[in-house]
Design a protein around this motif. Structure first.
Motif, mmCIF file in Angstrom:
data_model
loop_
_atom_site.group_PDB
_atom_site.id
_atom_site.type_symbol
_atom_site.label_atom_id
_atom_site.label_comp_id
_atom_site.label_asym_id
_atom_site.label_seq_id
_atom_site.Cartn_x
_atom_site.Cartn_y
_atom_site.Cartn_z
ATOM 1 N N VAL A 177 0.845 -1.196 0.000
ATOM 2 C CA VAL A 177 0.000 0.000 0.000
ATOM 3 C C VAL A 177 0.878 1.243 0.000
ATOM 4 O O VAL A 177 0.605 2.217 -0.713
ATOM 5 C CB VAL A 177 -0.959 -0.002 1.211
ATOM 6 C CG1 VAL A 177 -1.796 1.258 1.232
ATOM 7 C CG2 VAL A 177 -1.851 -1.230 1.180
ATOM 8 N N LYS A 214 -7.526 -0.515 -1.288
ATOM 9 C CA LYS A 214 -6.542 -1.552 -0.954
ATOM 10 C C LYS A 214 -6.086 -1.409 0.498
ATOM 11 O O LYS A 214 -5.956 -2.401 1.223
ATOM 12 C CB LYS A 214 -5.340 -1.435 -1.894
ATOM 13 C CG LYS A 214 -4.319 -2.520 -1.729
ATOM 14 C CD LYS A 214 -3.228 -2.391 -2.784
ATOM 15 C CE LYS A 214 -2.247 -3.520 -2.722
ATOM 16 N NZ LYS A 214 -1.226 -3.403 -3.781
ATOM 17 N N THR A 225 -6.742 -4.160 3.493
ATOM 18 C CA THR A 225 -5.633 -4.718 4.273
ATOM 19 C C THR A 225 -5.887 -4.552 5.759
ATOM 20 O O THR A 225 -5.685 -5.484 6.536
ATOM 21 C CB THR A 225 -4.308 -4.033 3.885
ATOM 22 O OG1 THR A 225 -4.088 -4.192 2.482
ATOM 23 C CG2 THR A 225 -3.133 -4.625 4.637
#
Length: 182
Positions: free
Chosen positions: A85, A115, A119
């Protein structure tokens, strides 16, 4: 499971100690006086106690070391999962400086945001649901200010969320900072 293994090891060690007593001492115990027999039993019991104490001390040291290693490796795993990321953010920042089309930059930033949130969700982080209009709950929210309620329905309810709150595995890690109506 670890405690069960430790108990089994201690039991085995005690059995070994009991079996290690030479048979000569057992035969000679019949010839010993009662005081000598008691002194021998005391010495054996003290030896067992000393060994058990040393084993327990080693167990405490080992578990403390394992706990520290677990904590360190847990943060390492999370950071390892966040590195892609971070790479995406670096690429987005570089693209922003040379991009002529702002719409493509917005799409890229949205993808990085999704994203990142995915996560964090996989690691157990959960955002508190939309709180506006919900009753104020001091266990999950922190009231930073109170304003006159726009209607009677909104009294003691959340009017605005200044800072979102988050759960980590169903435990509050950050209270939501809210404005409530009076």
């Amino acid at each position: 499971m670890m405690n069960e293994q430790e108990n089994n090891i201690q039991d085995e060690n005690l059995e070994e100690l009991n079996q290690q007593e030479p048979p000569e001492n057992q035969e000679s115990e019949e010839e010993l006086s009662p005081e000598e027999k008691l002194q021998l039993e005391l010495a054996t019991a003290q030896d067992r106690y000393t060994r058990l104490f040393a084993e327990f001390d080693n167990y405490k040291k080992r578990t403390a070391k394992e706990r520290v290693e677990l904590i360190q490796s847990a943060s390492k795993d999370v950071l390892h999962k966040l590195l892609p990321v971070l790479d995406d953010f670096d690429r987005a920042l570089a693209a922003m400086q040379t991009a002529a089309d702002i719409e493509s930059v917005k799409v890229g930033i949205d993808l990085v945001d999704q994203k990142f949130r995915k996560t964090l969700a996989l690691e157990g982080l959960k955002e508190m649901e939309d709180l506006v209009g919900q009753p104020f709950d001091a266990e999950y929210q922190e009231a930073i200010t109170a304003i006159p309620a726009p209607s009677d329905k909104m009294k003691n309810k959340i009017i605005d969320v200044v800072e979102k709150g988050y759960f980590l595995n169903d435990k509050v890690v950050r209270f939501a900072k809210v404005v409530i109506g009076q």
